[in-house]
Scaffold this motif. Structure first.
Motif, PDB file in Angstrom:
ATOM      1  N   LEU A  90       0.826  -1.203   0.000  1.00 56.48           N
ATOM      2  CA  LEU A  90       0.000   0.000   0.000  1.00 56.48           C
ATOM      3  C   LEU A  90       0.865   1.259   0.000  1.00 56.48           C
ATOM      4  O   LEU A  90       0.591   2.222  -0.725  1.00 56.48           O
ATOM      5  CB  LEU A  90      -0.931  -0.006   1.211  1.00 56.48           C
ATOM      6  CG  LEU A  90      -1.815   1.231   1.400  1.00 56.48           C
ATOM      7  CD1 LEU A  90      -2.654   1.510   0.161  1.00 56.48           C
ATOM      8  CD2 LEU A  90      -2.698   1.063   2.635  1.00 56.48           C
ATOM      9  N   LEU A  91       1.933   1.261   0.792  1.00 56.50           N
ATOM     10  CA  LEU A  91       2.834   2.410   0.814  1.00 56.50           C
ATOM     11  C   LEU A  91       3.444   2.653  -0.566  1.00 56.50           C
ATOM     12  O   LEU A  91       3.574   3.802  -1.013  1.00 56.50           O
ATOM     13  CB  LEU A  91       3.935   2.202   1.855  1.00 56.50           C
ATOM     14  CG  LEU A  91       3.506   2.329   3.315  1.00 56.50           C
ATOM     15  CD1 LEU A  91       4.620   1.840   4.242  1.00 56.50           C
ATOM     16  CD2 LEU A  91       3.130   3.767   3.654  1.00 56.50           C
ATOM     17  N   ASN A  92       3.834   1.573  -1.253  1.00 54.49           N
ATOM     18  CA  ASN A  92       4.370   1.715  -2.607  1.00 54.49           C
ATOM     19  C   ASN A  92       3.355   2.365  -3.539  1.00 54.49           C
ATOM     20  O   ASN A  92       3.682   3.265  -4.319  1.00 54.49           O
ATOM     21  CB  ASN A  92       4.788   0.353  -3.170  1.00 54.49           C
ATOM     22  CG  ASN A  92       6.102  -0.149  -2.600  1.00 54.49           C
ATOM     23  OD1 ASN A  92       6.856   0.602  -1.988  1.00 54.49           O
ATOM     24  ND2 ASN A  92       6.376  -1.429  -2.798  1.00 54.49           N
ATOM     25  N   GLU A  93       2.105   1.910  -3.451  1.00 56.80           N
ATOM     26  CA  GLU A  93       1.075   2.470  -4.328  1.00 56.80           C
ATOM     27  C   GLU A  93       0.799   3.937  -4.001  1.00 56.80           C
ATOM     28  O   GLU A  93       0.573   4.757  -4.907  1.00 56.80           O
ATOM     29  CB  GLU A  93      -0.212   1.642  -4.218  1.00 56.80           C
ATOM     30  CG  GLU A  93      -0.095   0.263  -4.840  1.00 56.80           C
ATOM     31  CD  GLU A  93      -1.436  -0.424  -4.996  1.00 56.80           C
ATOM     32  OE1 GLU A  93      -2.481   0.259  -4.832  1.00 56.80           O
ATOM     33  OE2 GLU A  93      -1.448  -1.638  -5.283  1.00 56.80           O
ATOM     34  N   ILE A  94       0.816   4.280  -2.725  1.00 60.73           N
ATOM     35  CA  ILE A  94       0.596   5.673  -2.328  1.00 60.73           C
ATOM     36  C   ILE A  94       1.715   6.554  -2.886  1.00 60.73           C
ATOM     37  O   ILE A  94       1.461   7.635  -3.443  1.00 60.73           O
ATOM     38  CB  ILE A  94       0.506   5.802  -0.801  1.00 60.73           C
ATOM     39  CG1 ILE A  94      -0.792   5.173  -0.287  1.00 60.73           C
ATOM     40  CG2 ILE A  94       0.599   7.269  -0.365  1.00 60.73           C
ATOM     41  CD1 ILE A  94      -0.890   5.066   1.216  1.00 60.73           C
ATOM     42  N   GLU A  95       2.973   6.098  -2.762  1.00 57.92           N
ATOM     43  CA  GLU A  95       4.094   6.871  -3.293  1.00 57.92           C
ATOM     44  C   GLU A  95       3.981   7.062  -4.797  1.00 57.92           C
ATOM     45  O   GLU A  95       4.365   8.104  -5.335  1.00 57.92           O
ATOM     46  CB  GLU A  95       5.422   6.179  -2.966  1.00 57.92           C
ATOM     47  CG  GLU A  95       5.865   6.352  -1.532  1.00 57.92           C
ATOM     48  CD  GLU A  95       7.267   5.829  -1.308  1.00 57.92           C
ATOM     49  OE1 GLU A  95       7.842   5.210  -2.235  1.00 57.92           O
ATOM     50  OE2 GLU A  95       7.799   6.029  -0.209  1.00 57.92           O
ATOM     51  N   GLU A  96       3.463   6.051  -5.481  1.00 56.20           N
ATOM     52  CA  GLU A  96       3.351   6.109  -6.942  1.00 56.20           C
ATOM     53  C   GLU A  96       2.077   6.808  -7.403  1.00 56.20           C
ATOM     54  O   GLU A  96       1.875   7.003  -8.604  1.00 56.20           O
ATOM     55  CB  GLU A  96       3.400   4.683  -7.509  1.00 56.20           C
ATOM     56  CG  GLU A  96       4.744   4.003  -7.283  1.00 56.20           C
ATOM     57  CD  GLU A  96       4.683   2.505  -7.466  1.00 56.20           C
ATOM     58  OE1 GLU A  96       3.612   2.008  -7.919  1.00 56.20           O
ATOM     59  OE2 GLU A  96       5.670   1.821  -7.163  1.00 56.20           O
ATOM     60  N   GLY A  97       1.230   7.208  -6.450  1.00 57.56           N
ATOM     61  CA  GLY A  97       0.012   7.933  -6.784  1.00 57.56           C
ATOM     62  C   GLY A  97      -1.012   7.111  -7.524  1.00 57.56           C
ATOM     63  O   GLY A  97      -1.774   7.637  -8.343  1.00 57.56           O
ATOM     64  N   ARG A  98      -1.089   5.810  -7.233  1.00 60.10           N
ATOM     65  CA  ARG A  98      -2.018   4.970  -7.998  1.00 60.10           C
ATOM     66  C   ARG A  98      -2.892   4.080  -7.117  1.00 60.10           C
ATOM     67  O   ARG A  98      -3.513   3.151  -7.596  1.00 60.10           O
ATOM     68  CB  ARG A  98      -1.226   4.079  -8.972  1.00 60.10           C
ATOM     69  CG  ARG A  98      -0.232   3.137  -8.314  1.00 60.10           C
ATOM     70  CD  ARG A  98       0.507   2.279  -9.341  1.00 60.10           C
ATOM     71  NE  ARG A  98       1.460   1.372  -8.731  1.00 60.10           N
ATOM     72  CZ  ARG A  98       1.162   0.157  -8.283  1.00 60.10           C
ATOM     73  NH1 ARG A  98      -0.088  -0.284  -8.351  1.00 60.10           N
ATOM     74  NH2 ARG A  98       2.093  -0.610  -7.753  1.00 60.10           N
ATOM     75  N   PHE A  99      -2.977   4.358  -5.815  1.00 62.09           N
ATOM     76  CA  PHE A  99      -3.729   3.459  -4.950  1.00 62.09           C
ATOM     77  C   PHE A  99      -5.238   3.710  -5.071  1.00 62.09           C
ATOM     78  O   PHE A  99      -5.698   4.818  -5.345  1.00 62.09           O
ATOM     79  CB  PHE A  99      -3.275   3.606  -3.497  1.00 62.09           C
ATOM     80  CG  PHE A  99      -3.892   4.765  -2.764  1.00 62.09           C
ATOM     81  CD1 PHE A  99      -4.958   4.573  -1.906  1.00 62.09           C
ATOM     82  CD2 PHE A  99      -3.402   6.058  -2.928  1.00 62.09           C
ATOM     83  CE1 PHE A  99      -5.536   5.627  -1.228  1.00 62.09           C
ATOM     84  CE2 PHE A  99      -3.959   7.119  -2.258  1.00 62.09           C
ATOM     85  CZ  PHE A  99      -5.035   6.909  -1.404  1.00 62.09           C
TER      86      PHE A  99
END
Length: 233
Positions: A203-212
């Motif tokens: 989830l943290l990865n997706e938040i950083e990538e702006g795609r969650f």
């Protein structure tokens, strides 16, 4: 002796060692391929990435940058290794001593946590070498280090102390103790809920990538709640 990536798993902690001491742990293409494979197939609950002989990594092996085709291939392997670290299903902790240069800065940025000795230093010599860094790599560096720090590293080609990079490296520890502190932290992580840690990292990865998508994550959260309450198998 050629460089190699060594890995060993003990008590749920996988230690991955960058080992090319004759060249200050410079990364060859085969080493980057091995690093990507190890992190994709890790069997432990947490990974520690560190360098042999109290040197984290001097970056890409310059012998493999002697023509455009070889340099492009090495860059592709670096991208794959960094993506594998970032996408590893378990947390990856970098234990940094001494120099962390060029490609090694990107690998460290791909890790979830960076433990660094106070004498470690960081440098990205792309502009000194006359090259433009990969856009995807710069995105990761900007997100993890912060825009100002990346501009200092790239535009001014500054050799930067660990302390000057602020929260990018935390905690800072006395020289020679980065691996010990990373091991202590890894031991604690190994006692936590593996599914919750893995889901949180994703989830943290997706938040950083702006795609969650928060709606999609609700089912994951509900499943973890049920597991925590002993309501699911």
């Amino acid at each position: 002796m050629t460089g190699q990536i060594r890995d060993v798993t003990i008590d749920g902690i996988t230690t991955v060692t960058i080992a090319n001491p004759e060249r200050k742990n410079a990364l060859t293409g085969s080493m980057l391929e091995s690093l990507a494979e190890v992190t994709r197939t890790v069997s432990g609950e947490v990974v520690i990435l560190w360098g042999d002989d109290e040197v984290f990594c001097a970056g890409a092996d310059l012998d493999e940058l002697d023509d455009v085709a070889r340099a492009g291939l090495l860059e592709e392997k670096l991208a794959a290794a960094a993506d594998a670290i970032a996408g590893c299903p378990v947390p990856v902790i970098a234990a940094i001593e001494g120099p962390c240069l060029g490609a090694a800065v990107e690998l460290a940025a791909a890790c979830d946590i960076r433990v660094s000795s106070t004498t470690a230093f960081f440098e990205v010599p792309a502009t000194r070498l006359g090259i433009l860094y990969r856009p995807e790599g710069l995105r990761r560096l900007s997100v993890r280090l912060g825009a100002h720090a990346v501009r200092r590293l790239l535009l001014a080609n500054e050799r930067t102390s660990a302390e000057a990079l602020g929260p990018f490296v935390s905690p800072l520890v006395p020289p020679g103790t980065a691996y010990h502190e990373a091991s202590r932290m890894a031991g604690h992580i190994a006692t936590l809920s593996g599914p919750a840690v893995a889901a949180t990292k994703s989830l943290l990865n997706e938040i950083e990538e702006g795609r969650f998508d928060s709606t999609a994550w609700e089912s994951v959260r509900e499943d973890l709640r049920r597991r925590a309450l002993g309501l699911s198998e």
